[in-house]
Design a protein around this motif. Structure first.
Motif, PDB file in Angstrom:
ATOM      1  N   ASN A   1       0.847  -1.271  -0.131  1.00  0.00           N
ATOM      2  CA  ASN A   1      -0.033   0.746   0.074  1.00  0.00           C
ATOM      3  C   ASN A   1       0.899   1.209   0.210  1.00  0.00           C
ATOM      4  N   THR A   2       1.872   1.074   0.824  1.00  0.00           N
ATOM      5  CA  THR A   2       2.845   1.815   0.605  1.00  0.00           C
ATOM      6  C   THR A   2       3.456   2.716  -0.806  1.00  0.00           C
ATOM      7  N   TYR A   3       4.162   1.471  -1.115  1.00  0.00           N
ATOM      8  CA  TYR A   3       4.483   1.551  -2.807  1.00  0.00           C
ATOM      9  C   TYR A   3       3.265   2.123  -3.397  1.00  0.00           C
ATOM     10  N   LEU A   4       2.177   1.950  -3.841  1.00  0.00           N
ATOM     11  CA  LEU A   4       1.293   2.079  -4.281  1.00  0.00           C
ATOM     12  C   LEU A   4       0.647   3.645  -4.192  1.00  0.00           C
ATOM     13  N   LYS A   5       0.413   4.048  -3.481  1.00  0.00           N
ATOM     14  CA  LYS A   5       0.513   5.458  -2.565  1.00  0.00           C
ATOM     15  C   LYS A   5       1.471   6.334  -3.350  1.00  0.00           C
ATOM     16  N   GLU A   6       2.834   6.063  -3.099  1.00  0.00           N
ATOM     17  CA  GLU A   6       4.100   6.974  -3.441  1.00  0.00           C
ATOM     18  C   GLU A   6       4.443   6.691  -4.529  1.00  0.00           C
TER      19      GLU A   6
ATOM     20  N   ALA B   1       7.507   5.590 -10.818  1.00  0.00           N
ATOM     21  CA  ALA B   1       6.171   5.315 -10.646  1.00  0.00           C
ATOM     22  C   ALA B   1       5.781   4.070 -11.348  1.00  0.00           C
ATOM     23  N   SER B   2       6.771   3.622 -12.415  1.00  0.00           N
ATOM     24  CA  SER B   2       6.353   2.212 -12.612  1.00  0.00           C
ATOM     25  C   SER B   2       6.801   0.997 -11.916  1.00  0.00           C
ATOM     26  N   GLU B   3       8.735   1.609 -11.602  1.00  0.00           N
ATOM     27  CA  GLU B   3       8.749   0.773 -10.256  1.00  0.00           C
ATOM     28  C   GLU B   3       7.749   0.755  -8.868  1.00  0.00           C
ATOM     29  N   LYS B   4       7.927   1.698  -8.660  1.00  0.00           N
ATOM     30  CA  LYS B   4       7.224   1.668  -7.600  1.00  0.00           C
ATOM     31  C   LYS B   4       6.157   0.521  -7.635  1.00  0.00           C
ATOM     32  N   TYR B   5       4.968   0.990  -9.144  1.00  0.00           N
ATOM     33  CA  TYR B   5       4.148  -0.171  -9.066  1.00  0.00           C
ATOM     34  C   TYR B   5       4.414  -1.884  -8.989  1.00  0.00           C
ATOM     35  N   TYR B   6       5.544  -1.774  -9.565  1.00  0.00           N
ATOM     36  CA  TYR B   6       6.316  -3.518  -9.077  1.00  0.00           C
ATOM     37  C   TYR B   6       6.833  -3.447  -8.226  1.00  0.00           C
ATOM     38  N   LYS B   7       7.376  -3.268  -7.608  1.00  0.00           N
ATOM     39  CA  LYS B   7       6.964  -2.895  -5.822  1.00  0.00           C
ATOM     40  C   LYS B   7       6.087  -3.901  -5.359  1.00  0.00           C
ATOM     41  N   ALA B   8       5.020  -3.040  -5.565  1.00  0.00           N
ATOM     42  CA  ALA B   8       3.906  -2.996  -4.951  1.00  0.00           C
ATOM     43  C   ALA B   8       2.830  -4.232  -5.425  1.00  0.00           C
ATOM     44  N   ALA B   9       3.035  -4.624  -7.087  1.00  0.00           N
ATOM     45  CA  ALA B   9       2.856  -6.402  -7.021  1.00  0.00           C
ATOM     46  C   ALA B   9       4.241  -6.956  -5.961  1.00  0.00           C
ATOM     47  N   GLU B  10       5.203  -7.147  -6.193  1.00  0.00           N
ATOM     48  CA  GLU B  10       5.423  -7.745  -6.062  1.00  0.00           C
ATOM     49  C   GLU B  10       5.515  -8.011  -4.363  1.00  0.00           C
TER      50      GLU B  10
ATOM     51  N   LYS C   1      -4.148  -0.627 -12.699  1.00  0.00           N
ATOM     52  CA  LYS C   1      -5.362  -0.980 -12.506  1.00  0.00           C
ATOM     53  C   LYS C   1      -5.192  -2.521 -12.085  1.00  0.00           C
ATOM     54  N   ASP C   2      -4.135  -3.707 -12.975  1.00  0.00           N
ATOM     55  CA  ASP C   2      -3.946  -4.832 -12.673  1.00  0.00           C
ATOM     56  C   ASP C   2      -2.848  -4.500 -11.458  1.00  0.00           C
ATOM     57  N   VAL C   3      -1.605  -3.509 -11.048  1.00  0.00           N
ATOM     58  CA  VAL C   3      -1.138  -3.978 -10.062  1.00  0.00           C
ATOM     59  C   VAL C   3      -2.434  -3.974  -9.132  1.00  0.00           C
ATOM     60  N   LYS C   4      -2.983  -2.529  -8.923  1.00  0.00           N
ATOM     61  CA  LYS C   4      -3.854  -2.193  -7.254  1.00  0.00           C
ATOM     62  C   LYS C   4      -4.691  -3.491  -7.319  1.00  0.00           C
TER      63      LYS C   4
END
Length: 119
Positions: free
Chosen positions: A10-15, A28-37, A99-102
């Motif tokens: 959730n923190t990564y998504l917000k960032e 942003a793309s890197e943070k979305y990836y980290k959120a998914a990870e 959207k998929d990552v979320k």
């Protein structure tokens, strides 16, 4: 009162959302990836899938195992995350993959919250 997961995903998504708002698509793309990870790691704990270590190969294997249990959408969402991290994408494609990552993070949060409710 329902407990709500405050995970690093959730923190990564917000960032990521904040970086995207500023126009920093790469970060942003890197943070979305980290959120998914982090979501994959959370789901692995929920399903008791424990790799010996966390590297790209093991995360991919775990995502595949999770998808066998929870459905192919998991693997689709994970693939979207890896595309965010590895490809230079236009803004429209980026928004679809986000959207998929979320969705992946939402699934991980829901499964984790199931565990919290049982305890």
């Amino acid at each position: 009162m329902k407990k709500v997961l405050k995970s690093s995903a959730n923190t990564y998504l917000k960032e990521a959302d904040e970086l995207l708002e500023k126009g920093d698509i790469v970060q942003a793309s890197e943070k979305y990836y980290k959120a998914a990870e982090e979501a994959i790691k959370t789901l692995s704990i929920y399903l008791k899938i424990n790799p010996e270590n966390w590297n790209l190969a093991s995360i991919n294997r775990v995502a595949l195992e999770i998808s066998k249990i929870l459905g192919d959408d998991i693997l689709d969402y994970w693939n979207s995350a890896t595309a965010l991290y590895t490809a230079n994408l236009d803004e429209d494609t980026l928004k679809i993959l986000i959207k998929d990552v979320k969705k992946l993070v939402e699934i991980a949060n829901a499964k984790y919250n199931e565990v919290l409710e049982r305890s």
